[in-house]
Design an enzyme around this catalytic site. Structure first.
Site, PDB file in Angstrom:
ATOM      1  N   LYS A 151      40.644 -33.465 -11.545  1.00  0.00           N
ATOM      2  CA  LYS A 151      40.157 -33.167 -10.187  1.00  0.00           C
ATOM      3  C   LYS A 151      40.230 -34.391  -9.273  1.00  0.00           C
ATOM      4  O   LYS A 151      39.696 -34.382  -8.169  1.00  0.00           O
ATOM      5  CB  LYS A 151      38.743 -32.590 -10.262  1.00  0.00           C
ATOM      6  CG  LYS A 151      38.650 -31.321 -11.128  1.00  0.00           C
ATOM      7  CD  LYS A 151      37.341 -30.564 -10.984  1.00  0.00           C
ATOM      8  CE  LYS A 151      37.281 -29.381 -11.953  1.00  0.00           C
ATOM      9  NZ  LYS A 151      36.191 -28.462 -11.674  1.00  0.00           N
ATOM     10  N   LYS A 171      24.761   1.225  -6.330  1.00  0.00           N
ATOM     11  CA  LYS A 171      24.198   0.778  -7.602  1.00  0.00           C
ATOM     12  C   LYS A 171      24.939   1.470  -8.750  1.00  0.00           C
ATOM     13  O   LYS A 171      25.071   2.715  -8.744  1.00  0.00           O
ATOM     14  CB  LYS A 171      22.711   1.127  -7.628  1.00  0.00           C
ATOM     15  CG  LYS A 171      21.991   0.599  -8.817  1.00  0.00           C
ATOM     16  CD  LYS A 171      20.508   0.937  -8.735  1.00  0.00           C
ATOM     17  CE  LYS A 171      19.844   0.593 -10.050  1.00  0.00           C
ATOM     18  NZ  LYS A 171      18.480   1.104 -10.109  1.00  0.00           N
ATOM     19  N   ASN A 212      23.729 -18.489 -12.534  1.00  0.00           N
ATOM     20  CA  ASN A 212      23.352 -19.447 -13.591  1.00  0.00           C
ATOM     21  C   ASN A 212      21.994 -20.049 -13.227  1.00  0.00           C
ATOM     22  O   ASN A 212      21.502 -19.842 -12.113  1.00  0.00           O
ATOM     23  CB  ASN A 212      24.442 -20.525 -13.734  1.00  0.00           C
ATOM     24  CG  ASN A 212      24.596 -21.321 -12.454  1.00  0.00           C
ATOM     25  OD1 ASN A 212      23.704 -22.054 -12.065  1.00  0.00           O
ATOM     26  ND2 ASN A 212      25.729 -21.153 -11.773  1.00  0.00           N
ATOM     27  N   LYS A 271      37.935 -33.540 -16.586  1.00  0.00           N
ATOM     28  CA  LYS A 271      37.658 -33.107 -15.199  1.00  0.00           C
ATOM     29  C   LYS A 271      37.817 -34.267 -14.227  1.00  0.00           C
ATOM     30  O   LYS A 271      38.316 -34.101 -13.110  1.00  0.00           O
ATOM     31  CB  LYS A 271      36.236 -32.533 -15.097  1.00  0.00           C
ATOM     32  CG  LYS A 271      36.128 -31.160 -15.720  1.00  0.00           C
ATOM     33  CD  LYS A 271      34.711 -30.633 -15.771  1.00  0.00           C
ATOM     34  CE  LYS A 271      34.676 -29.336 -16.573  1.00  0.00           C
ATOM     35  NZ  LYS A 271      33.358 -28.898 -16.948  1.00  0.00           N
ATOM     36  N   PHE A 312      30.133 -33.362 -10.990  1.00  0.00           N
ATOM     37  CA  PHE A 312      29.182 -33.241 -12.089  1.00  0.00           C
ATOM     38  C   PHE A 312      29.852 -32.384 -13.154  1.00  0.00           C
ATOM     39  O   PHE A 312      30.781 -31.626 -12.852  1.00  0.00           O
ATOM     40  CB  PHE A 312      27.890 -32.561 -11.621  1.00  0.00           C
ATOM     41  CG  PHE A 312      26.828 -33.532 -11.185  1.00  0.00           C
ATOM     42  CD1 PHE A 312      26.977 -34.265 -10.016  1.00  0.00           C
ATOM     43  CD2 PHE A 312      25.678 -33.723 -11.947  1.00  0.00           C
ATOM     44  CE1 PHE A 312      26.002 -35.167  -9.614  1.00  0.00           C
ATOM     45  CE2 PHE A 312      24.695 -34.620 -11.560  1.00  0.00           C
ATOM     46  CZ  PHE A 312      24.853 -35.344 -10.389  1.00  0.00           C
ATOM     47  N   ASP A 335      32.538 -19.834 -11.973  1.00  0.00           N
ATOM     48  CA  ASP A 335      33.992 -19.971 -12.144  1.00  0.00           C
ATOM     49  C   ASP A 335      34.694 -18.627 -11.949  1.00  0.00           C
ATOM     50  O   ASP A 335      35.875 -18.580 -11.633  1.00  0.00           O
ATOM     51  CB  ASP A 335      34.305 -20.499 -13.544  1.00  0.00           C
ATOM     52  CG  ASP A 335      33.883 -21.958 -13.690  1.00  0.00           C
ATOM     53  OD1 ASP A 335      34.093 -22.720 -12.723  1.00  0.00           O
ATOM     54  OD2 ASP A 335      33.331 -22.322 -14.747  1.00  0.00           O
TER      55      ASP A 335
HETATM   56  O1  PMT Z   1      20.282 -27.620 -10.149  1.00  0.00           O
HETATM   57  P1  PMT Z   1      19.514 -28.181 -11.314  1.00  0.00           P
HETATM   58  O2  PMT Z   1      18.581 -27.161 -11.935  1.00  0.00           O
HETATM   59  O3  PMT Z   1      18.807 -29.454 -10.954  1.00  0.00           O
HETATM   60  O4  PMT Z   1      20.555 -28.528 -12.476  1.00  0.00           O
HETATM   61  C1  PMT Z   1      21.467 -29.571 -12.325  1.00  0.00           C
HETATM   62  C2  PMT Z   1      22.848 -29.203 -12.867  1.00  0.00           C
HETATM   63  C3  PMT Z   1      22.743 -28.938 -14.366  1.00  0.00           C
HETATM   64  C4  PMT Z   1      23.384 -27.953 -12.164  1.00  0.00           C
HETATM   65  C5  PMT Z   1      23.770 -30.433 -12.550  1.00  0.00           C
HETATM   66  O5  PMT Z   1      23.274 -31.569 -13.197  1.00  0.00           O
HETATM   67  C6  PMT Z   1      25.189 -30.162 -13.013  1.00  0.00           C
HETATM   68  O6  PMT Z   1      25.576 -30.406 -14.145  1.00  0.00           O
HETATM   69  N1  PMT Z   1      26.049 -29.644 -12.095  1.00  0.00           N
HETATM   70  C7  PMT Z   1      27.432 -29.209 -12.383  1.00  0.00           C
HETATM   71  C8  PMT Z   1      27.399 -27.871 -13.046  1.00  0.00           C
HETATM   72  C9  PMT Z   1      28.768 -27.281 -13.282  1.00  0.00           C
HETATM   73  O7  PMT Z   1      29.046 -26.249 -12.786  1.00  0.00           O
HETATM   74  O8  PMT Z   1      29.606 -28.026 -13.944  1.00  0.00           O
HETATM   75  P2  PMT Z   1      31.134 -27.596 -14.263  1.00  0.00           P
HETATM   76  O9  PMT Z   1      31.467 -28.452 -15.397  1.00  0.00           O
HETATM   77  O10 PMT Z   1      31.275 -26.135 -14.408  1.00  0.00           O
HETATM   78  O11 PMT Z   1      31.910 -28.019 -12.948  1.00  0.00           O
HETATM   79  C10 PMT Z   1      32.481 -29.311 -12.790  1.00  0.00           C
HETATM   80  C11 PMT Z   1      32.491 -29.707 -11.339  1.00  0.00           C
HETATM   81  O12 PMT Z   1      33.357 -28.825 -10.602  1.00  0.00           O
HETATM   82  C12 PMT Z   1      31.154 -29.644 -10.653  1.00  0.00           C
HETATM   83  O13 PMT Z   1      31.045 -30.767  -9.783  1.00  0.00           O
HETATM   84  C13 PMT Z   1      31.203 -28.354  -9.855  1.00  0.00           C
HETATM   85  O14 PMT Z   1      30.433 -28.437  -8.646  1.00  0.00           O
HETATM   86  C14 PMT Z   1      32.690 -28.230  -9.545  1.00  0.00           C
HETATM   87  N2  PMT Z   1      33.168 -26.844  -9.415  1.00  0.00           N
HETATM   88  C15 PMT Z   1      33.145 -25.993 -10.464  1.00  0.00           C
HETATM   89  C16 PMT Z   1      33.645 -24.721 -10.334  1.00  0.00           C
HETATM   90  C17 PMT Z   1      34.162 -24.310  -9.091  1.00  0.00           C
HETATM   91  N3  PMT Z   1      34.640 -23.083  -8.919  1.00  0.00           N
HETATM   92  N4  PMT Z   1      34.163 -25.164  -8.059  1.00  0.00           N
HETATM   93  C18 PMT Z   1      33.681 -26.425  -8.202  1.00  0.00           C
HETATM   94  O15 PMT Z   1      33.697 -27.207  -7.234  1.00  0.00           O
END
Ligand code: PMT
Length: 407
Positions: free
Chosen positions: A345, A292, A213, A341, A327, A282
């Site tokens: 979580k 390849k 991503n 979330k 986040f 995810d």
């Molecule tokens: O890195 P930048 O370019 O500065 O951009 C910042 C950002 C957009 C990445 C940041 O602001 C942000 O939104 N980060 C969270 C992105 C995300 O994956 O969100 P999510 O809604 O999919 O996940 C929710 C939370 O679960 C996050 O804290 C993530 O770290 C966590 N997670 C998600 C999936 C996973 N398998 N394990 C996790 O721990």
């Protein structure tokens, strides 16, 4: 990340002594001013052999203090008046001579007299030939200054003006500016272990392709830097990001979601505060092709499996007193998904941002964040630079651990 509000309202004295690196203190002056500080310059007569006082006067907008008995000062007792009420003094470059004088309480010119009267934090940034820097007397005097509470900004290593190579080059002005910011920042995370995750993860498909991503790591690196400046003992686990390690932060670089899960869960046990900024994949492809994949078929179906939800796992393992911040990057219904979330979580706070909004989210220098708290509160932040947003997040974390901002 170095923005015009970082040092707004701060009063700084920049002390310049006589070394070839004096020209770099002009750049430092500009950086401090760019961050909103009011900077006055005091310099030795020898420093003026390298850069004229007019340069510093024109840029700082203040007279330069370089003589104890200067008619232009009238009845003003400059060395006392300038020392009063400043937030920090920074001596860059600091020669062997000024280091020796300050270590031994000698105040025999404008700069040393002023610095002796300063009660605010004092940063000393040595710059000299490597043999001089490594000389016992200079090292002994630096030890004395450290014991007296001076903050040492170590010189960089590299080729020096005298063509020797080694330690002695004035630290990069940007690095000095960050240390100045650290000196005036509240230490409300001192004694706390802070774990931050940042960046994307990459899930390999074959040796030349992966699923990922657009996360740049900027948001997470800003959070790590802010936490370190505020006294935290910070570990940053980062996926692939083209950013240098922030100062005073232990950085662990990983690539895949599985590697990130291992690093975060290993470090997480000892952490008092965890802030998960990373954009973790995810799903990952089931089975990585060792060769390849050839372009033989018109369509390609890839089977994917879920990765570990690291944050949810941290939420399950959460000990009393640990602060857990997540986040959320959403394309719609930001509040609904963020609150879900937050609860699912087991978080104390979640910072949600809309993907695709102007100047916000992935790879932007700024972010527009909405904060949601476990007690139901909500706070909308405007579009601000990511370092300022990080500091607001740290303000809330500090409040949660019972530390008031500014203590
Ligand atoms: O890195 P930048 O370019 O500065 O951009 C910042 C950002 C957009 C990445 C940041 O602001 C942000 O939104 N980060 C969270 C992105 C995300 O994956 O969100 P999510 O809604 O999919 O996940 C929710 C939370 O679960 C996050 O804290 C993530 O770290 C966590 N997670 C998600 C999936 C996973 N398998 N394990 C996790 O721990």
């Amino acid at each position: 990340m170095w923005t015009e509000t970082l040092l707004s309202g701060k009063r700084i004295v920049l002390g310049v002594s006589g070394g070839i690196a004096a020209y770099k203190s002009v750049e430092l002056l500009r950086l401090l001013q760019k961050a909103g500080a009011d900077v006055r310059v005091a310099m030795t007569k020898n420093a003026q052999a390298f850069v004229g006082r007019l340069t510093f006067e024109a840029i700082s907008g203040h007279p330069v203090f370089d003589a104890m008995f200067d008619d232009a000062a009238g009845h003003e007792i400059r060395h006392i008046n300038w020392a009063k009420g400043i937030n920090v003094a920074v001596i860059a470059p600091a020669t062997a001579s000024i280091i020796g004088k300050l270590a031994n309480g000698i105040a025999d010119d404008a700069l040393t007299t002023l610095l002796t009267a300063v009660t605010a934090p004092r940063l000393i940034c040595p710059a000299m030939n490597t043999d001089m820097y490594e000389n016992r007397s200079v090292q002994r005097n630096l030890d004395i200054l450290a014991g007296d509470g001076f903050i040492l900004v170590e010189p960089d290593e590299g080729e020096l003006a005298c063509k020797t190579t080694g330690p002695g080059r004035l630290a990069d002005p940007q690095k000095i500016a960050w240390r100045v910011l650290g000196a005036v920042s509240p230490k409300d995370l001192s004694g706390k272990r802070v774990l931050v995750s940042a960046g994307p993860t990459r899930e390999p498909i074959d040796p030349v392709r992966y699923v990922s991503n657009p996360s740049s790591g900027k948001m997470g690196f800003a959070v790590a830097r802010a936490a370190a400046l505020r006294g935290g003992d910070v570990v940053l686990v980062s996926g692939p990001a083209a950013l240098p390690d922030p100062e005073d932060v232990k950085v662990l670089r990983v690539v895949t979601a599985a590697e990130m899960a291992k690093a975060v869960l290993d470090e997480g046990d000892a952490a008092d505060i965890v802030i998960k900024t990373a954009a973790v994949s995810d799903y990952r492809p089931v089975g990585v092709s060792s060769h390849k994949i050839k372009k033989e078929k018109d369509t390609l179906v890839m089977e994917m499996e879920k990765t570990t939800d690291i944050l949810a796992e941290l939420g399950r393992r959460k000990k009393p007193g640990r602060i857990l911040v997540g986040f959320a990057a959403e394309t719609r219904e930001i509040e609904k998904y963020a609150r879900d979330k937050l609860k699912r979580k087991n978080l104390d706070m979640i910072a949600a941002n809309i993907v695709g909004a102007k100047d916000s989210g992935f790879n932007a220098d700024t972010n527009a964040i909405q904060l949601f708290f476990a007690d139901g509160r909500k706070e909308d932040l405007p579009v601000i630079d990511k370092f300022s947003a990080a500091n607001i997040i740290i303000d809330h974390v500090a409040a949660m651990i019972g530390r008031k901002n500014g203590t």
